[in-house]
Scaffold this active site. Sequence first.
Site, PDB file in Angstrom:
ATOM      1  N   ARG A 296      -3.282  -1.839   7.297  1.00 35.78           N
ATOM      2  CA  ARG A 296      -4.096  -3.158   7.325  1.00 35.78           C
ATOM      3  C   ARG A 296      -4.419  -3.765   6.096  1.00 35.78           C
ATOM      4  O   ARG A 296      -5.715  -3.849   5.883  1.00 35.78           O
ATOM      5  CB  ARG A 296      -5.275  -3.031   8.532  1.00 35.78           C
ATOM      6  CG  ARG A 296      -4.732  -2.505   9.599  1.00 35.78           C
ATOM      7  CD  ARG A 296      -5.778  -2.341  10.954  1.00 35.78           C
ATOM      8  NE  ARG A 296      -5.506  -2.028  11.995  1.00 35.78           N
ATOM      9  CZ  ARG A 296      -5.361  -2.585  13.513  1.00 35.78           C
ATOM     10  NH1 ARG A 296      -6.007  -3.544  13.510  1.00 35.78           N
ATOM     11  NH2 ARG A 296      -4.994  -1.905  14.228  1.00 35.78           N
TER      12      ARG A 296
ATOM     13  N   GLY B 262       0.897  -1.136  -0.053  1.00 42.80           N
ATOM     14  CA  GLY B 262      -0.093  -0.003   0.054  1.00 42.80           C
ATOM     15  C   GLY B 262       0.795   1.269  -0.167  1.00 42.80           C
ATOM     16  O   GLY B 262       0.426   2.399   0.359  1.00 42.80           O
ATOM     17  N   LYS B 263       2.025   1.294  -0.569  1.00 44.43           N
ATOM     18  CA  LYS B 263       2.801   2.468  -0.459  1.00 44.43           C
ATOM     19  C   LYS B 263       2.303   3.761  -1.354  1.00 44.43           C
ATOM     20  O   LYS B 263       2.100   4.678  -0.910  1.00 44.43           O
ATOM     21  CB  LYS B 263       4.240   2.204  -1.468  1.00 44.43           C
ATOM     22  CG  LYS B 263       5.288   1.609  -0.287  1.00 44.43           C
ATOM     23  CD  LYS B 263       6.667   1.537  -1.176  1.00 44.43           C
ATOM     24  CE  LYS B 263       6.727   1.473  -2.509  1.00 44.43           C
ATOM     25  NZ  LYS B 263       6.087   0.138  -2.906  1.00 44.43           N
TER      26      LYS B 263
ATOM     27  N   PRO C 226      -7.065   1.491   8.356  1.00 43.26           N
ATOM     28  CA  PRO C 226      -7.909   0.305   8.298  1.00 43.26           C
ATOM     29  C   PRO C 226      -7.874  -0.264   6.964  1.00 43.26           C
ATOM     30  O   PRO C 226      -7.507   0.261   6.015  1.00 43.26           O
ATOM     31  CB  PRO C 226      -9.259   0.810   8.845  1.00 43.26           C
ATOM     32  CG  PRO C 226      -9.301   2.378   8.433  1.00 43.26           C
ATOM     33  CD  PRO C 226      -7.830   2.829   8.431  1.00 43.26           C
ATOM     34  N   TRP C 227      -8.531  -1.699   6.799  1.00 42.51           N
ATOM     35  CA  TRP C 227      -8.665  -2.451   5.766  1.00 42.51           C
ATOM     36  C   TRP C 227      -9.532  -1.590   4.756  1.00 42.51           C
ATOM     37  O   TRP C 227     -10.821  -1.247   5.407  1.00 42.51           O
ATOM     38  CB  TRP C 227      -9.170  -3.701   6.145  1.00 42.51           C
ATOM     39  CG  TRP C 227      -9.898  -4.311   4.913  1.00 42.51           C
ATOM     40  CD1 TRP C 227     -11.083  -4.849   4.941  1.00 42.51           C
ATOM     41  CD2 TRP C 227      -9.249  -4.961   3.641  1.00 42.51           C
ATOM     42  NE1 TRP C 227     -11.425  -5.376   3.817  1.00 42.51           N
ATOM     43  CE2 TRP C 227     -10.175  -5.614   2.751  1.00 42.51           C
ATOM     44  CE3 TRP C 227      -7.641  -4.795   3.179  1.00 42.51           C
ATOM     45  CZ2 TRP C 227      -9.884  -5.931   1.730  1.00 42.51           C
ATOM     46  CZ3 TRP C 227      -7.713  -5.639   1.821  1.00 42.51           C
ATOM     47  CH2 TRP C 227      -8.594  -6.000   1.193  1.00 42.51           C
TER      48      TRP C 227
ATOM     49  N   LYS D 197       6.808   9.527  -8.665  1.00 38.80           N
ATOM     50  CA  LYS D 197       7.368   8.103  -8.497  1.00 38.80           C
ATOM     51  C   LYS D 197       8.491   7.945  -9.731  1.00 38.80           C
ATOM     52  O   LYS D 197       8.204   7.874 -10.582  1.00 38.80           O
ATOM     53  CB  LYS D 197       6.156   7.353  -9.051  1.00 38.80           C
ATOM     54  CG  LYS D 197       6.384   5.664  -9.107  1.00 38.80           C
ATOM     55  CD  LYS D 197       6.000   5.043  -8.044  1.00 38.80           C
ATOM     56  CE  LYS D 197       6.171   3.540  -8.165  1.00 38.80           C
ATOM     57  NZ  LYS D 197       5.852   2.793  -6.920  1.00 38.80           N
TER      58      LYS D 197
ATOM     59  N   GLY E 191       8.786  -0.836  -4.838  1.00 36.62           N
ATOM     60  CA  GLY E 191       8.960  -2.041  -3.990  1.00 36.62           C
ATOM     61  C   GLY E 191       9.471  -1.760  -2.552  1.00 36.62           C
ATOM     62  O   GLY E 191       9.107  -0.615  -2.050  1.00 36.62           O
TER      63      GLY E 191
END
Length: 225
Positions: A177, A14-15, A205-206, A37, A119
């Site tokens: 998460r 989740g970066k 959170p998820w 990026k 990565g």
Amino acid sequence: MTAWFVTGTDTEVGKTLIAAALVHRLRERHPRVVGMKPIAAGSMQLPDGSIGNEDVAALRAASSVDVPPNLMNPYLLNAPVSPHIAAKKEGVLIDIRQIVDAFHALQERADAVIVEGAGGFRVPITDTIDGADLAQALGLPVILVVGLRLGCLNHAMLSAESIQARGLRLAGWVANRIAPDMPEQAANLEWLARRLDAPCLGDVPWLPTPDARVAAQHLRLPAPH
């Protein structure tokens, strides 16, 4: 000028979600904020019909400054594999100096920049340099995204040690998460909070559908540097 380098304990933690969320939080303080990026591996057709990268598109959508594509993303590689493999197959020579120059150009156009690595922290960029070399060349404080899943404690500690071994400051870490069924998440977070020598900047959170604006509500910005 405010800038941070965002890395992760591994790939798929989740970066990009956290990097874009940090851009949204920074926009509350600064009128001109942009995400970067430097190296993106994996091209695809975007909703507008153009060829690009999903992570780069997410950072561009979060940013408040429109910048040339070659500054936001100096290297776009086609294959969704380790950058050093994709670059070699495509005959691309990745030059850290070009990335640093692009970052400096963004500094002139924005009040704050979030740089998202590829990565994990030590991902190979070429046969001789890796993500740690890039972070070191930029000289930015680092934000570590910890994807909460089995193995994250080991990965988090090794990443933090590697960051510090390069003489870089770990400005903070974010718990993301990503595995909702992982057992003992609270205990894992408590252990990380005791062991990592940096503040926890958020517990995201998820999110079944990742949304940077929603994730931003669970983050706080690092202390100024």
